[in-house]
Design an enzyme around this catalytic site. Sequence first.
Site, mmCIF file in Angstrom:
data_model
loop_
_atom_site.group_PDB
_atom_site.id
_atom_site.type_symbol
_atom_site.label_atom_id
_atom_site.label_comp_id
_atom_site.label_asym_id
_atom_site.label_seq_id
_atom_site.Cartn_x
_atom_site.Cartn_y
_atom_site.Cartn_z
ATOM 1 N N ARG A 32 30.784 45.581 50.469
ATOM 2 C CA ARG A 32 31.944 44.687 50.538
ATOM 3 C C ARG A 32 33.237 45.484 50.691
ATOM 4 O O ARG A 32 34.125 45.113 51.466
ATOM 5 C CB ARG A 32 31.994 43.787 49.296
ATOM 6 C CG ARG A 32 33.043 42.681 49.403
ATOM 7 C CD ARG A 32 32.933 41.671 48.290
ATOM 8 N NE ARG A 32 33.286 42.225 46.992
ATOM 9 C CZ ARG A 32 33.181 41.563 45.829
ATOM 10 N NH1 ARG A 32 32.705 40.315 45.829
ATOM 11 N NH2 ARG A 32 33.507 42.124 44.696
ATOM 12 N N LYS B 145 38.955 41.827 49.917
ATOM 13 C CA LYS B 145 39.423 42.083 48.549
ATOM 14 C C LYS B 145 40.557 43.096 48.668
ATOM 15 O O LYS B 145 40.366 44.296 48.484
ATOM 16 C CB LYS B 145 38.259 42.577 47.680
ATOM 17 C CG LYS B 145 38.444 42.255 46.199
ATOM 18 C CD LYS B 145 37.145 42.387 45.434
ATOM 19 C CE LYS B 145 37.369 42.491 43.951
ATOM 20 N NZ LYS B 145 37.942 41.320 43.300
ATOM 21 N N GLU C 163 37.752 28.420 44.999
ATOM 22 C CA GLU C 163 37.267 29.280 43.914
ATOM 23 C C GLU C 163 38.342 29.368 42.847
ATOM 24 O O GLU C 163 39.400 28.756 42.988
ATOM 25 C CB GLU C 163 36.924 30.668 44.460
ATOM 26 C CG GLU C 163 38.126 31.377 45.094
ATOM 27 C CD GLU C 163 37.782 32.739 45.691
ATOM 28 O OE1 GLU C 163 36.787 33.350 45.274
ATOM 29 O OE2 GLU C 163 38.533 33.188 46.583
HETATM 30 N N1 PXG Z 1 36.807 35.419 43.581
HETATM 31 C C1 PXG Z 1 37.843 36.274 43.511
HETATM 32 C C2 PXG Z 1 39.127 35.886 44.143
HETATM 33 C C3 PXG Z 1 37.685 37.499 42.866
HETATM 34 O O1 PXG Z 1 38.709 38.352 42.811
HETATM 35 C C4 PXG Z 1 35.406 36.886 42.353
HETATM 36 C C5 PXG Z 1 35.621 35.703 43.031
HETATM 37 C C6 PXG Z 1 34.050 37.188 41.797
HETATM 38 O O2 PXG Z 1 33.414 38.196 42.587
HETATM 39 P P1 PXG Z 1 32.357 39.211 41.965
HETATM 40 O O3 PXG Z 1 31.954 40.042 43.108
HETATM 41 O O4 PXG Z 1 33.081 39.988 40.893
HETATM 42 O O5 PXG Z 1 31.248 38.395 41.434
HETATM 43 C C7 PXG Z 1 36.449 37.815 42.277
HETATM 44 C C8 PXG Z 1 36.255 39.117 41.567
HETATM 45 C C9 PXG Z 1 39.945 42.113 37.736
HETATM 46 C C10 PXG Z 1 38.635 41.749 38.321
HETATM 47 O O6 PXG Z 1 40.073 43.193 37.201
HETATM 48 C C11 PXG Z 1 38.591 40.809 39.328
HETATM 49 C C12 PXG Z 1 37.369 40.483 39.885
HETATM 50 C C13 PXG Z 1 36.234 41.082 39.441
HETATM 51 C C14 PXG Z 1 36.285 42.019 38.432
HETATM 52 C C15 PXG Z 1 37.505 42.366 37.858
HETATM 53 O O7 PXG Z 1 40.867 41.306 37.792
HETATM 54 N N2 PXG Z 1 37.377 39.540 40.879
#
Ligand code: PXG
Length: 285
Positions: free
Chosen positions: A52, A151, A184
């Site tokens: 990703r 991201k 989301e």
């Molecule tokens: N949507 C968004 C917008 C995210 O930023 C997810 C869904 C979930 O994705 P994953 O791959 O983690 O299942 C995210 C993930 C942080 C932090 O430090 C943010 C995320 C993940 C871990 C830490 O703010 N966002």
Amino acid sequence: MGLKVYINGQLYDKADAKISVYDHGLLYGDGVFEGLRSYGGKVFRLREHLDRLWKSAKAICLKIPMTMDEMTQAVNDTIKVNNIQDGYVRLVITRGSGTLGLDPNRCSDPQVIIIADSITLYPAEFYEKGLQIVTVSTIRNHPAALSPRIKSLNYLNNILAKIEGMQAGCVEALMLNHNGEVAECTGDNIFLVRDGELLTPPVDSGILEGITRDAVMELAREAGITVKEKTLTRHDVYIADECFLTGSAAEVIPVVKVDTREIGDGNPGPMTLDLTRRFRELTRR
Ligand code: PXG
């Protein structure tokens, strides 16, 4: 011994881990990142996160100055020197330092940063009783403006939504897309359960393709549950039997109220609890 941060192949004490104020990551949010979890010293789905990350970088024409194998090694080394067992890894690639102007071609080399730290989790109570969330007026970025699939270091869209949610007394907030469909949450994907089926918005709804989302869909299918990626509206949320969120930080967390409306009977539902258990097993085995 304090925390060590990886920058471009070298480890620095946390206090000395610094990046130029001319870095376009700071000046323009020009860069990409990943947030990963480690369990028992092993990063969960590292390959998927790196895939990703590389795709996010490609989408913004940023070349990561190392191979995926080298990055794997660097992540594992950084976890090891910091003696992290159950923790959080933040990978950041910035455009590098440049001139005071947008032009990414006038930047030096991309900066590769790896932080391996402990993780602050939501209180256990949130997992037991379930979250209350609200739909916020800040919509998710239009995919044609800045695709939510990237991201990127430009997270203001999510932060503004988070602020709105917090001002309404909630730790997470539901974001709709430009068509008014469910997208989301600010840092989590959303799932609904209706009539025994598991529903989640498709990537086309303008969301990040969560690694936890993928893992939960896999686990559900293995358990014989019908999983559908389906365009959802707030109406679908309000009439759902169950609701939960997924993310690397939150893992699987139940939602029991949306916009002050009770979801199902107002308690975490059986499929949510079952998938929570299955996810824990997957990460802790
Ligand atoms: N949507 C968004 C917008 C995210 O930023 C997810 C869904 C979930 O994705 P994953 O791959 O983690 O299942 C995210 C993930 C942080 C932090 O430090 C943010 C995320 C993940 C871990 C830490 O703010 N966002």
